[in-house]
Design an enzyme around this catalytic site. Sequence first.
Site, PDB file in Angstrom:
ATOM      1  CD  GLU A  31      45.454  38.461  26.208  1.00 19.36           C
ATOM      2  OE1 GLU A  31      46.002  38.117  27.264  1.00 19.36           O
ATOM      3  OE2 GLU A  31      44.228  38.296  25.991  1.00 19.36           O
ATOM      4  CB  THR A  41      45.050  42.534  34.519  1.00 19.75           C
ATOM      5  OG1 THR A  41      45.487  41.231  34.935  1.00 19.75           O
ATOM      6  CG2 THR A  41      46.109  43.552  34.838  1.00 19.75           C
ATOM      7  CG  HIS A  49      44.939  43.088  49.209  1.00 13.53           C
ATOM      8  ND1 HIS A  49      43.861  43.792  49.676  1.00 13.53           N
ATOM      9  CD2 HIS A  49      44.551  42.587  48.012  1.00 13.53           C
ATOM     10  CE1 HIS A  49      42.863  43.715  48.811  1.00 13.53           C
ATOM     11  NE2 HIS A  49      43.256  42.990  47.776  1.00 13.53           N
ATOM     12  CB  VAL A 172      45.772  29.037  23.188  1.00 14.99           C
ATOM     13  CG1 VAL A 172      46.153  27.566  23.254  1.00 14.99           C
ATOM     14  CG2 VAL A 172      47.006  29.922  23.168  1.00 14.99           C
ATOM     15  NE  ARG A 312      36.214  39.047  43.677  1.00 15.99           N
ATOM     16  CZ  ARG A 312      35.008  39.624  43.660  1.00 15.99           C
ATOM     17  NH1 ARG A 312      34.028  39.107  42.949  1.00 15.99           N
ATOM     18  NH2 ARG A 312      34.789  40.716  44.355  1.00 15.99           N
ATOM     19  CB  CYS A 402      37.804  65.287  31.836  1.00 19.86           C
ATOM     20  SG  CYS A 402      36.226  65.639  31.046  1.00 19.86           S
TER      21      CYS A 402
HETATM   22  C1  LIG Z   1      36.422  42.279  41.057  1.00 15.68           C
HETATM   23  C2  LIG Z   1      37.858  41.951  41.313  1.00 15.68           C
HETATM   24  C3  LIG Z   1      38.579  42.649  42.279  1.00 15.68           C
HETATM   25  C4  LIG Z   1      39.907  42.334  42.534  1.00 15.68           C
HETATM   26  N1  LIG Z   1      40.626  43.124  43.396  1.00 15.68           N
HETATM   27  C5  LIG Z   1      41.937  42.853  43.608  1.00 15.68           C
HETATM   28  C6  LIG Z   1      42.738  43.683  44.424  1.00 15.68           C
HETATM   29  O1  LIG Z   1      42.310  44.739  44.873  1.00 15.68           O
HETATM   30  N2  LIG Z   1      44.007  43.331  44.699  1.00 15.68           N
HETATM   31  C7  LIG Z   1      44.542  42.193  44.192  1.00 15.68           C
HETATM   32  O2  LIG Z   1      45.678  41.896  44.512  1.00 15.68           O
HETATM   33  N3  LIG Z   1      43.827  41.418  43.348  1.00 15.68           N
HETATM   34  C8  LIG Z   1      42.553  41.724  43.036  1.00 15.68           C
HETATM   35  N4  LIG Z   1      41.822  40.952  42.183  1.00 15.68           N
HETATM   36  C9  LIG Z   1      42.441  39.815  41.553  1.00 15.68           C
HETATM   37  C10 LIG Z   1      43.294  40.190  40.358  1.00 15.68           C
HETATM   38  O3  LIG Z   1      42.607  41.084  39.503  1.00 15.68           O
HETATM   39  C11 LIG Z   1      43.642  38.961  39.586  1.00 15.68           C
HETATM   40  O4  LIG Z   1      44.142  38.004  40.462  1.00 15.68           O
HETATM   41  C12 LIG Z   1      44.713  39.235  38.532  1.00 15.68           C
HETATM   42  O5  LIG Z   1      44.324  40.269  37.669  1.00 15.68           O
HETATM   43  C13 LIG Z   1      44.944  37.978  37.749  1.00 15.68           C
HETATM   44  O6  LIG Z   1      45.791  38.264  36.682  1.00 15.68           O
HETATM   45  P1  LIG Z   1      45.956  37.212  35.534  1.00 15.68           P
HETATM   46  O7  LIG Z   1      47.024  37.717  34.679  1.00 15.68           O
HETATM   47  O8  LIG Z   1      46.076  35.874  36.114  1.00 15.68           O
HETATM   48  O9  LIG Z   1      44.526  37.200  34.822  1.00 15.68           O
HETATM   49  P2  LIG Z   1      43.957  38.022  33.601  1.00 15.68           P
HETATM   50  O10 LIG Z   1      44.227  39.452  33.734  1.00 15.68           O
HETATM   51  O11 LIG Z   1      42.550  37.616  33.419  1.00 15.68           O
HETATM   52  O12 LIG Z   1      44.827  37.524  32.406  1.00 15.68           O
HETATM   53  C14 LIG Z   1      44.610  36.296  31.758  1.00 15.68           C
HETATM   54  C15 LIG Z   1      44.814  36.524  30.291  1.00 15.68           C
HETATM   55  O13 LIG Z   1      44.731  35.284  29.597  1.00 15.68           O
HETATM   56  C16 LIG Z   1      44.124  35.504  28.358  1.00 15.68           C
HETATM   57  N5  LIG Z   1      43.584  34.252  27.840  1.00 15.68           N
HETATM   58  C17 LIG Z   1      42.574  33.526  28.362  1.00 15.68           C
HETATM   59  N6  LIG Z   1      42.335  32.458  27.574  1.00 15.68           N
HETATM   60  C18 LIG Z   1      43.198  32.516  26.539  1.00 15.68           C
HETATM   61  C19 LIG Z   1      43.425  31.717  25.406  1.00 15.68           C
HETATM   62  N7  LIG Z   1      42.702  30.628  25.172  1.00 15.68           N
HETATM   63  N8  LIG Z   1      44.391  32.092  24.541  1.00 15.68           N
HETATM   64  C20 LIG Z   1      45.144  33.188  24.749  1.00 15.68           C
HETATM   65  N9  LIG Z   1      44.954  33.987  25.811  1.00 15.68           N
HETATM   66  C21 LIG Z   1      44.004  33.664  26.701  1.00 15.68           C
HETATM   67  C22 LIG Z   1      43.035  36.490  28.700  1.00 15.68           C
HETATM   68  O14 LIG Z   1      42.565  37.174  27.561  1.00 15.68           O
HETATM   69  C23 LIG Z   1      43.724  37.403  29.722  1.00 15.68           C
HETATM   70  O15 LIG Z   1      44.295  38.525  29.117  1.00 15.68           O
HETATM   71  C24 LIG Z   1      40.508  41.269  41.863  1.00 15.68           C
HETATM   72  C25 LIG Z   1      39.782  40.598  40.881  1.00 15.68           C
HETATM   73  C26 LIG Z   1      38.483  40.960  40.572  1.00 15.68           C
HETATM   74  C27 LIG Z   1      37.767  40.309  39.449  1.00 15.68           C
END
Ligand SMILES: Cc1cc2nc3c(=O)[nH]c(=O)nc-3n(C[C@H](O)[C@H](O)[C@H](O)COP(=O)(O)OP(=O)(O)OC[C@H]3O[C@@H](n4cnc5c(N)ncnc54)[C@H](O)[C@@H]3O)c2cc1C
Lengths: 479, 419
Positions: A31, A41, A49, A172, A312, A402
């Site tokens: 990470e 996240t 949903h 990475v 997103r 709080c």
């Molecule tokens: C505004 C908004 C509202 C949303 N609302 C909802 C909702 O209500 N319900 C729902 O189901 N989904 C929702 N989503 C979607 C949801 O948040 C995402 O689909 C989900 O968090 C994706 O998780 P992830 O682990 O793929 O991404 P991330 O949480 O972004 O994790 C990716 C990780 O990879 C790491 N990373 C990136 N590049 C590198 C690298 N080169 N080396 C090492 N680490 C790296 C990052 O630091 C990060 O920690 C929403 C998204 C947004 C932005």
Amino acid sequence: MYDFTIIGAGIVGSLIARELSKYDLKVCVLEKENDVANVQTRANSAIVHSGHDPKHGTLKARLSVEGNKLYEDLEKELHISLLRTGAFVCAKDKDEVNDMKKLYENALLNQVKDMEFLSIEEARVLEPNLNPSIKKVLSLPTTKVCFPWEVAFFALENAIKNGVELHRNALVTEITHTNHMFTIKTKDNQTYQTKHVINAAGVYTDEIATLINPNIPYQIKPRKGEYYVLDKSVKGYMEHVIYPMPSKKGKGVLITPQVHGNILLGPTSEWVSDKDDISTSLKGLHYIKEHIKDMAINVPYHLIIRQFAGVRSTSTYEDFYIQEDDAVKGFYHVAGVDSPGITAAPAIAKYLVDEVIKLSLPVKHTFNPILQKKIVYKDLSKQEKDELHQDKPLYGRIICKCEDITEQEIIDAIHGPLGSDTIKGVKKRARAGSGLCQGGYCESLVLRIIARETHKPLHEVNYDQKETQILDKESKVGS
Amino acid sequence: MKQSYDITIIGAGAAGLSAALEAYDDTLDILIIEREKNFGGILNQCIHNGFGLHVFKEELTGPEYAQKLIDLVMEKQIDYLLDTTVLNISKDEVFSIKATNITSGEFIIESKSVILTTGCYERARGHVDIPGDRPKGIMTAGSAQRYLNIDGYLVGKKVFILGSGDIGLIMARRMTLEGATVLGVAELMPYSNGLTRNIVQCLNDFDIPLYLSHTIKEVVGKEKLEKVIIQQVDENRQFIENTEKTFEVDTLLLSIGLIPDVKLFESLSIDTDPLTKSALVNQKLETSVKGLYACGNALHVHDLVDDVTIESRKAGKYAKAYVINQKDIDKKQVPIRFDHHIRYVVPQVVDYHLIDEPFDVLFRATQKHDVLKLVIKQGDQVIRKKTLKYVVPAEMQKVQIKPEDLINDLPIEIMVEEV
Ligand SMILES: Cc1cc2nc3c(=O)[nH]c(=O)nc-3n(C[C@H](O)[C@H](O)[C@H](O)COP(=O)(O)OP(=O)(O)OC[C@H]3O[C@@H](n4cnc5c(N)ncnc54)[C@H](O)[C@@H]3O)c2cc1C
Ligand SMILES: Cc1cc2nc3c(=O)[nH]c(=O)nc-3n(C[C@H](O)[C@H](O)[C@H](O)COP(=O)(O)OP(=O)(O)OC[C@H]3O[C@@H](n4cnc5c(N)ncnc54)[C@H](O)[C@@H]3O)c2cc1C
């Protein structure tokens, strides 16, 4: 040599790590941030949903509905918080009423359960603050709300207890593939060798993938969403998740009750060029107010305590892209996981491991799916409190006034397999600073507790990332 | 320590200590509960001069002022609990106060009367919508003051300040003296929100510019604050084109207002005033819950500690009278009305059955006036007139009303005669 290396510790990477920790494999998670669950996240609506809106037949549709069900298991096994809100989709005119029928048909095909249409009068008996001019409401009882940071933490903590390794501050930068083996280099000059790579890097999945294959069928187009947070004293204003009818721009601006009693208003939806652009704007507030108006009355804007934004990882592929790379065997893409990625995450992990990687190993006998319940002192009975306090007197001292968070809970957040030594890390784990005064009172106390618990001088305590100290080292008065 | 008291005071800042001293009576059991390990409240971090001219007739620092009150409380041997937080209050026959500390865990104290003096908190970034990135380096002026005066650390070297509240002004001087550079102060309003003496002594004397009618357009910096862009606004608070100014700084301090900390009202059904964001009180500083009094910054934000002491002594005195006489008098409460020249008044209501001595009506103006002519009426009849000179929103004003001024049972109205 690792069997699997997961890039990214968001909710997706964390749940994949937990899924893999069932087997006798050597797994590590890399990470780039100083903490897990720090990007997408960290900043989203937190809605599990029902799976009503993704187009039937897509992976998004299937995994949302499955994911929604799997949250019940996560609640039992990891003791995550889950608020069973249900949701109301609101049609504001005739055209939208027609579209709502199509939405309903699509949701039926997706096998969303227990839906029903309500008149606005019926809906307002349950939610008096709905706008009376709404024409029709679709009720989705299976919609829930989780606390996404917690889901990621608990999944990863459980994975770590089952043998997975986590490396933070591991950005990475390079991946090479030779002789069925990958070599991964990180910015902090570490090298990891692994048989398989799982790319769960969120908005950066395309850039990670092109390190190994320049011809991937997706590109991430970052889309920002801004929010307003209402103080928990708003509790009761709205009990359901309130959606407008979905449009090309996504699910639209929502009203979302949160597990700790707050309400989120948002998100906006705006294409941005910078994947790390989490700035907030006056335009955002305006946009939110304009859109909330159609759905609700008496909106308590005076209870706003914070703004934030998330980006997103929307992809040009238009569906989740969860596949082994065509050219480079052993490299798995988990890309384009934008909304509903929180919802789908537990199903994504299972789908990847069972149907894409097709692991057919026996579950190891030491695997323990249960994570001990985290202590939230204020929610306990008097007797439970007294027992805990007998053993650890610091449960008796309030630090965050709080949210009524005690000193022992701060200490618990600092230590442990997935502890954190930053102000924001403690806030994410224990909620200190999330309330009405926004840390104005407790931040300096938390800073002192972190320094004491990690044996550091005060000026070495970081706000979030490395090198973000709150206090200036050279300026100690009187020394 | 007992489990039941006549009067319990929550908070041991200037307000709590002053109220306790006045409530003291050797026939009554009084308890003070304070969250911190020390008495004194916010005064402990206000190490500058300028307190006490009124009450103690000498110029003291915050901690010196507090110490004078603490010494008096110690002499009287009033019971107290330090390092103890009150979690909530409920009321049946008597008040039941749920508190927690390291020694006892959670416990309940019963009390016939409660004086709430829990102070205030500062508005933070999230309360006002400051656009831009979300780096570290943005905090309230009071937090920076605590880090400097209690922990001994500066929070940065190049500083910009948003809001001309007193804490920000005092921090501009304090940080300059400790070697930081303060590049300026931006204030949304066309006038300062701080005391005039602080503008002179903290900004003018150090050549720190004050940008009136300016606010933040954007903050820039991904992880750490890099710069702050301010812009001028018109009367409608809309940005005026081509008036941006950019400051390269590592710290943005916010001095944009204080809000009474009334979390403990949540578990009681109490009448509140949206203008002060605290309880509605009568001239005896009694809230709508019988026997519950509020004073100091928990009731409304004061600029001078002397005013806090004067007000809190009254709360102490009336709480004592309540416990000693405790007879049921029917309420006859009428509101105090006022026009748009006035932002709020305290007390908000007057109880005509309890008029036995003169009382002060405190208020703040909405705007600056060189001369402000007040007319106080009941119905159509003018009962008093008063002229005030140099009135600014930052400085609290008062008018005294005597029992003999009142001629009927109608609400009191405070109006401004246009000049
Ligand atoms: C505004 C908004 C509202 C949303 N609302 C909802 C909702 O209500 N319900 C729902 O189901 N989904 C929702 N989503 C979607 C949801 O948040 C995402 O689909 C989900 O968090 C994706 O998780 P992830 O682990 O793929 O991404 P991330 O949480 O972004 O994790 C990716 C990780 O990879 C790491 N990373 C990136 N590049 C590198 C690298 N080169 N080396 C090492 N680490 C790296 C990052 O630091 C990060 O920690 C929403 C998204 C947004 C932005
Ligand atoms: C930063 C600052 C600078 C100032 N500078 C000046 C100046 O130069 N000159 C001047 O005359 N005046 C000044 N003032 C004004 C004046 O000093 C204050 O208004 C006054 O000290 C406030 O007293 P208080 O008792 O109402 O509040 P506080 O001093 O804030 O006391 C409230 C107390 O209640 C306690 N408490 C709160 N909640 C609980 C709970 N649940 N359980 C137990 N305890 C609790 C708190 O810990 C605190 O000790 C300044 C005020 C501030 C905020």
